[in-house]
Design an enzyme around this catalytic site. Sequence first.
Site, short mmCIF file in Angstrom:
data_model
loop_
_atom_site.label_atom_id
_atom_site.label_comp_id
_atom_site.label_asym_id
_atom_site.label_seq_id
_atom_site.Cartn_x
_atom_site.Cartn_y
_atom_site.Cartn_z
N MET A 37 53.63 15.44 52.47
CA MET A 37 54.74 16.40 52.55
C MET A 37 55.80 15.88 53.51
SD MET A 37 54.48 20.01 54.66
CE MET A 37 54.05 21.18 53.40
N ASN A 38 57.09 15.99 53.11
CA ASN A 38 58.14 15.92 54.14
C ASN A 38 59.06 17.13 54.03
OD1 ASN A 38 58.88 13.68 52.05
ND2 ASN A 38 60.82 13.85 53.07
N ASP A 39 60.35 16.98 54.07
CA ASP A 39 61.29 18.10 54.31
C ASP A 39 60.97 19.42 53.61
OD1 ASP A 39 62.48 15.70 54.91
OD2 ASP A 39 64.25 16.01 53.68
N GLN A 55 59.24 18.44 49.98
CA GLN A 55 59.17 17.07 49.48
C GLN A 55 57.70 16.70 49.42
OE1 GLN A 55 62.28 14.63 48.93
NE2 GLN A 55 62.25 16.66 48.06
N PHE A 98 64.77 14.64 45.33
CA PHE A 98 64.90 14.72 46.79
C PHE A 98 65.29 16.14 47.21
CE2 PHE A 98 65.64 10.05 48.36
CZ PHE A 98 64.44 9.67 47.77
N SER A 99 65.54 16.27 48.51
CA SER A 99 65.69 17.60 49.12
C SER A 99 66.83 18.42 48.54
CB SER A 99 65.90 17.45 50.62
OG SER A 99 64.67 17.11 51.21
N ARG A 167 73.14 13.20 49.42
CA ARG A 167 71.90 13.96 49.14
C ARG A 167 71.77 15.25 49.96
NH1 ARG A 167 70.40 9.11 51.53
NH2 ARG A 167 69.51 9.21 53.62
N ASP A 168 70.75 16.02 49.57
CA ASP A 168 70.28 17.20 50.29
C ASP A 168 71.26 18.38 50.24
OD1 ASP A 168 68.38 15.29 50.94
OD2 ASP A 168 69.15 14.95 52.97
N GLU A 223 71.52 13.57 57.31
CA GLU A 223 70.70 14.13 56.24
C GLU A 223 70.59 15.65 56.40
OE1 GLU A 223 67.03 11.61 56.84
OE2 GLU A 223 67.66 10.74 54.94
C1 FRU Z 1 64.97 13.46 55.04
C2 FRU Z 1 65.05 12.77 53.69
C3 FRU Z 1 66.14 13.39 52.86
C4 FRU Z 1 65.70 13.08 51.46
C5 FRU Z 1 64.22 13.19 51.57
C6 FRU Z 1 63.47 12.24 50.69
O1 FRU Z 1 63.73 13.42 55.64
O2 FRU Z 1 65.24 11.41 53.88
O3 FRU Z 1 67.44 12.93 53.17
O4 FRU Z 1 66.24 13.99 50.54
O5 FRU Z 1 63.88 12.96 52.92
O6 FRU Z 1 62.12 12.54 50.66
#
Ligand code: FRU
Length: 504
Positions: A37-39, A55, A98-99, A167-168, A223
Amino acid sequence: MNSQTLRDARKYEETAEKLIRDEGRPEFHLSTRVGWMNDPNGFSFYNGEYHLFYQYHPYDCHWGPMHWGHAVSGDLLRWRYLPVALAPDEPYDKDGCFSGSAVTLPDGRQLLMYTGVIQEPQQNGEVCEVQAQCLAIGDGVDYEKYEDNPVLDEHDLPEGASRFDFRDPKLWQTKDGTYRCVVGNCRTDGSGQILLFESEDAFHWRFKKVLLANNNRYGKMWECPDCFPLDGKQVILTSPQDMLPQGFEYHNGNGTLCLIGSYDEETDIFTEEANQSVDYGIDFYAPQTLLTPDGRRVMIGWMQNWDTCNMHRQTDEHKWFGQMSVPRELSIRDGRLYQQPVRELEQLRRNEVRYDNVIVDGTIQLEGVKGRKVDMEVEVAPEDEQSGYRRFAVRFAQNEDYQTSISYRPYEEVLKIDRKFSGSRRAIIHQRRSKVPSENGRIRLRLILDRFSVEVFVNDGRQVMTATIYTEQAADGISFFADGRVRMNVVKYELVADSATPLC
Ligand code: FRU
């Protein structure tokens, strides 16, 4: 129609999650269903529940082709997993979803806006990611990607904006019913900026303006931007990559930046008045906010930092990597961002243990004060204001071998978090210091422990220091230390997120 990629992921996570024991996860922090898991993404209130996407790479405890994991909660603390919501299964997002964020459409459907990524070989042999903004529409469980994706791509970018770092998207509906979104971007010169786009219907978007340019002040690429009014001010949150330290305020690497200022709705001009770190600890990144039905602005962040992913956990026993912070209520006081754990956390408190006016001089332990799922408030003042004290510390996740600590030196006005002795065998960052102005040596700390983490809210949330700790759970001691005589009040609760807890 769900793609094979999505169906495979759904099937996989259902089977693989069974290998993870409940006690092998945090109790009330959302962790990945399985894998990585990330964001936080699409943090929203929809159809009577909080939704949190993230993520997600279900197949491995390392970052990989990004999916959107999905969980729902009635109280922001006890989460229930839903099937993975998005998979990288279209030509425009084949290398990752992505996010992004979520809103509710006037017809009651939920709209997700995310970044679709495709890898593009360059003439010099390098492969670069081209990033564009895409939509998916759904009912809170199943989402269909929009037929005209992507809705924002390189053709919508202003001069000098890179299509590789775009992104994001964070979108919201304005008072007049139209939509806005902010998107993180990098100029071709490497400096981050936030782009503002607008739309009448949330499906057809056009570029409005560069909302804010980094001008190489805070790191490089910005980001995960977020932008919202709060207590009469406008707040912009963003997570810069490649920061350089500035005193005790910002640290090396990826960080979280809060800009506070005013916003002119006619001209979309943001005027900056103050800037600060969002979190002064080690593990906090890419936060996103929502507005609760009762009007609170709540923020949640990825409780990790990119430079140390997977680096201080010792065993492969865990089939998961990645957890979210506790959701935090935001406010502005004296021109600063304040954070408090959501008030729903108080419903998880059990077994109060309270001590008033304890004199600490050296090391002490208090009967009943221990544990790894803890909400503890500690109030400290010098016993004698004239002579003061030199250092005060709380040590936790402690046994004969291990401990993590938060310690304050009033003369230097420095608060330090230190997980050097938490059991990590890697040469990664284990300490971080932050400047905490001394009020004659008085300091208030609220520690939230949840098996694999600590979040320290300082002086009613004026600052927060967050760190992950993977110390074995048997290390559940807590002790207090003072060099000099200190008067201390302690209230400690165990935190239990069982289903008997009444929903707020
Ligand atoms: C931030 C990031 C975002 C991107 C995502 C990819 O942690 O780099 O900018 O959308 O993670 O997993």
